[in-house]
Design a protein around this motif. Structure first.
Motif, short mmCIF file in Angstrom:
data_model
loop_
_atom_site.label_atom_id
_atom_site.label_comp_id
_atom_site.label_asym_id
_atom_site.label_seq_id
_atom_site.Cartn_x
_atom_site.Cartn_y
_atom_site.Cartn_z
N LYS A 103 36.35 98.57 61.55
CA LYS A 103 35.95 97.28 60.94
C LYS A 103 35.69 96.21 61.98
O LYS A 103 34.77 95.40 61.84
CB LYS A 103 37.02 96.82 59.95
CG LYS A 103 38.42 96.65 60.55
CD LYS A 103 39.39 97.69 60.07
CE LYS A 103 40.62 97.79 60.94
NZ LYS A 103 41.74 98.42 60.31
N ILE A 156 42.89 93.10 51.18
CA ILE A 156 42.25 94.09 52.03
C ILE A 156 43.05 94.32 53.31
O ILE A 156 42.51 94.83 54.29
CB ILE A 156 40.77 93.72 52.33
CG1 ILE A 156 40.63 92.23 52.60
CG2 ILE A 156 39.88 94.16 51.19
CD1 ILE A 156 39.19 91.78 52.86
N ASN A 157 44.31 93.96 53.27
CA ASN A 157 45.21 94.35 54.36
C ASN A 157 46.52 94.83 53.74
O ASN A 157 47.26 94.06 53.14
CB ASN A 157 45.45 93.19 55.32
CG ASN A 157 46.34 93.61 56.47
OD1 ASN A 157 47.55 93.51 56.41
ND2 ASN A 157 45.74 94.16 57.51
N GLY A 158 46.76 96.13 53.89
CA GLY A 158 47.92 96.75 53.26
C GLY A 158 49.24 96.25 53.84
O GLY A 158 50.22 96.06 53.12
N THR A 159 49.23 96.03 55.15
CA THR A 159 50.47 95.58 55.81
C THR A 159 50.89 94.23 55.24
O THR A 159 52.06 94.03 54.87
CB THR A 159 50.23 95.47 57.34
OG1 THR A 159 49.82 96.75 57.79
CG2 THR A 159 51.46 95.02 58.07
N TYR A 186 51.17 101.58 59.16
CA TYR A 186 50.05 100.87 58.53
C TYR A 186 49.51 99.74 59.38
O TYR A 186 48.35 99.39 59.30
CB TYR A 186 50.48 100.30 57.17
CG TYR A 186 50.64 101.37 56.12
CD1 TYR A 186 49.52 101.99 55.59
CD2 TYR A 186 51.88 101.78 55.69
CE1 TYR A 186 49.64 102.99 54.65
CE2 TYR A 186 52.03 102.78 54.74
CZ TYR A 186 50.90 103.38 54.24
OH TYR A 186 51.02 104.36 53.31
N ALA A 187 50.43 99.15 60.19
CA ALA A 187 50.03 97.94 60.92
C ALA A 187 49.03 98.27 62.03
O ALA A 187 49.00 99.39 62.54
CB ALA A 187 51.27 97.28 61.51
N GLU A 188 48.22 97.29 62.38
CA GLU A 188 47.29 97.44 63.50
C GLU A 188 48.10 97.53 64.80
O GLU A 188 49.27 97.12 64.85
CB GLU A 188 46.38 96.20 63.58
CG GLU A 188 45.43 96.05 62.41
CD GLU A 188 44.46 97.20 62.29
OE1 GLU A 188 43.66 97.43 63.19
OE2 GLU A 188 44.52 97.90 61.25
N ASP A 194 47.07 91.87 61.44
CA ASP A 194 47.40 92.00 60.02
C ASP A 194 47.92 90.67 59.47
O ASP A 194 47.39 90.17 58.48
CB ASP A 194 48.49 93.07 59.83
CG ASP A 194 48.01 94.46 60.22
OD1 ASP A 194 47.05 94.94 59.59
OD2 ASP A 194 48.57 95.06 61.16
N ASP A 199 42.37 91.10 60.64
CA ASP A 199 41.92 92.38 60.10
C ASP A 199 41.21 92.17 58.75
O ASP A 199 40.13 92.71 58.50
CB ASP A 199 43.14 93.31 59.94
CG ASP A 199 42.78 94.63 59.30
OD1 ASP A 199 42.16 95.46 59.97
OD2 ASP A 199 43.10 94.83 58.11
N LYS A 203 37.10 92.76 57.54
CA LYS A 203 36.65 93.48 56.35
C LYS A 203 35.87 92.56 55.41
O LYS A 203 34.85 92.96 54.83
CB LYS A 203 37.86 94.09 55.63
CG LYS A 203 38.59 95.13 56.49
CD LYS A 203 39.96 95.45 55.93
CE LYS A 203 40.72 96.45 56.79
NZ LYS A 203 42.15 96.55 56.46
N GLY A 298 44.53 101.50 50.94
CA GLY A 298 43.68 100.79 51.90
C GLY A 298 43.80 101.33 53.32
O GLY A 298 43.12 100.87 54.22
N ALA A 299 44.68 102.28 53.52
CA ALA A 299 44.87 102.85 54.85
C ALA A 299 45.51 104.22 54.68
O ALA A 299 45.72 104.67 53.56
CB ALA A 299 45.77 101.92 55.69
N1 HSE Z 1 46.18 97.54 59.35
C1 HSE Z 1 45.33 97.82 58.24
C2 HSE Z 1 46.09 97.50 56.96
C3 HSE Z 1 44.92 99.26 58.28
O1 HSE Z 1 47.29 97.25 57.03
O2 HSE Z 1 45.48 97.45 55.91
C4 HSE Z 1 43.71 99.60 57.48
O3 HSE Z 1 42.57 98.91 57.89
#
Ligand code: HSE
Length: 434
Positions: A103, A156-159, A186-188, A194, A199, A203, A298-299
């Motif tokens: 992304k 659009i960020n799962g974290t 999950y985190a970047e 995040d 992030d 997106k 989302g991840a």
């Molecule tokens: N770090 C992102 C999230 C991973 O937490 O959504 C998926 O892009």
């Protein structure tokens, strides 16, 4: 027909998942694509214990894949802006199609990458870059192609969503939940991406471009994170009938396009307000379809691989078609992109939640109300709690009607100037999403 040969660059979570899905579902995928898909080379610095690569040749150098004359499609799953950028440009220069989950790369360098891809007549596909396993790019670009899109809003960020969910449901502290999200993978790499909304802004930039037919303009996206949110505001929002979500919002207005990521109060009975944990969801409002909601993981290893492989199938189906008959990268024909401007945040409009800490004196509420009314800001609801025992301050919670951000900024400055108002006024945007 001979199988299409692909090279996977990066064998981490998504690379490993992509290899596994391609192997496990090879027969179904070939029936869909019309040809087999063979992983002919992998570039990886280390093996992935969750992935049995067997006899597939492995190199440590990603450019071996981009320069390999056997490879038809390069799958970029290394992440980041620098090496990934060079890799994708090299693959395009060598006439290869590209599938990427990156992304940041698309949001920041997408305009250049798509121009180069057009010159060479190759496809760059990026479904996995937004909302992992949810096919939302395809939905907006193709499924909603008959609509004039009015707005979209997404978790659009799962974290970030995981953190907010744990804070609300379990009263946990922000830092503690972030550590768990990192452990869950999950985190970047840099978790500030995040929690500070970067992030999500990557997106959102991509979604806005394909929704409105505008060039990618990540540098103009407004981002505000969730690290300053307190449990008190999470609870007050709840008492007012709202949930706080970290939302990316893109809205078309006459003056321009709003492109903003920030914590947002959403009425608790909206479906999207009930998207919890690491799950993602994107609402898209079109003039013909009305509001639609896309929900899913989302991840994660295989959800993201699902989108990578779907892109591969699309590439295989379209690779023999005349490039001018392919779905355009940004949904609209490149010579028809619009120059409708992205609005600065001061020109964006929403309703606002304000949390004021005031001394317990007569007349404070009247002063607050007059500051707002002098600026034409209409109060929708107000809640005043009893004075806090530890400091004697009275929390005053207001929700306003919709107003331009610049006007609220001005009101907040005046409120913070009142002798009876203590500290900063907390401001959180409110969206009804109807
Ligand atoms: N770090 C992102 C999230 C991973 O937490 O959504 C998926 O892009």
């Amino acid at each position: 027909m001979k199988p299409v040969k692909v090279g996977i660059c990066g064998l981490g979570t998504v690379g490993g998942g992509t290899f596994n899905v391609l192997k496990r579902n090879a027969e179904e995928i070939a029936r869909r694509a019309g040809r087999g898909i063979e992983v002919a080379q992998i570039a990886a610095r280390r093996p992935n214990p969750k992935c049995e690569t067997g006899a597939t040749p492995i190199t440590a150098d990603i450019f071996d894949v981009a320069n390999n004359p056997e490879i038809d499609v390069v799958i970029e799953l290394i992440g980041g802006y620098t090496l990934a950028h060079e890799l994708v440009l090299k693959a395009i220069e060598n006439g290869k199609h590209v599938v990427t989950a990156n992304k940041a790369l698309i949001a920041v360098h997408g305009n250049e990458i798509f121009a180069k891809a057009r010159e060479k007549g190759v496809i760059v596909a990026f479904e996995a870059a937004v909302a992992g396993g949810i096919p939302v790019i395809k939905a907006i670009r193709e499924g909603l192609a008959g609509n004039r899109i009015n707005w979209l809003a997404g978790i659009i960020n799962g974290t970030g969503n995981f953190i907010l969910t744990e804070m609300r449901e379990k009263g946990r502290a922000f830092a503690d939940v972030l550590k768990e999200a990192q452990a869950l993978g999950y985190a970047e790499a840099d978790p500030t991406f995040d929690v500070e909304g970067i992030d999500a802004a990557h997106k959102l930039t991509i979604l806005a471009s394909i929704a409105f037919g505008i060039p990618l303009q990540f540098d103009k996206a407004y981002t505000e994170g969730i690290s300053q949110l307190t449990s008190a505001d999470v609870n007050y929002a709840e008492a007012l009938g709202y949930r706080i979500k970290h939302l990316g919002v893109a809205r078309r207005t006459e003056a321009g396009i709003e492109l903003r990521v920030h914590p947002t109060l959403i009425p608790a009975d909206r479906l999207i307000a009930n998207v919890n944990g690491v799950m993602n969801a994107v609402m898209v409002n079109g003039d013909a379809a009305g509001s639609t909601l896309f929900y899913g993981a989302g991840a994660g290893m295989e959800p993201t691989a699902s989108s990578v492989v779907a892109d591969l199938v699309d590439v295989v189906r379209a690779m023999t078609a005349d490039p001018t008959n392919r779905v355009p990268h940004l949904a609209f024909q490149p010579d028809s992109l619009s120059d409708h401007p992205i609005l600065p945040i001061g020109e964006c409009e929403s309703a606002y939640y304000l949390h004021i800490q005031a001394k317990d004196h007569p007349g404070v509420l009247a002063q607050v109300a007059s500051i707002l009314s002098e600026r034409g800001i209409n109060i929708e609801s107000i809640m005043q709690k009893e004075a806090e025992e530890h400091d004697g301050l009275v929390p005053m919670i207001l929700v306003t009607h919709r107003v331009k951000e610049a006007r609220i900024d001005d009101a907040i400055a005046a409120l913070e100037g009142l002798a009876d108002v203590v500290g900063k006024v907390v401001r959180i945007r409110v969206e009804q999403l109807v």
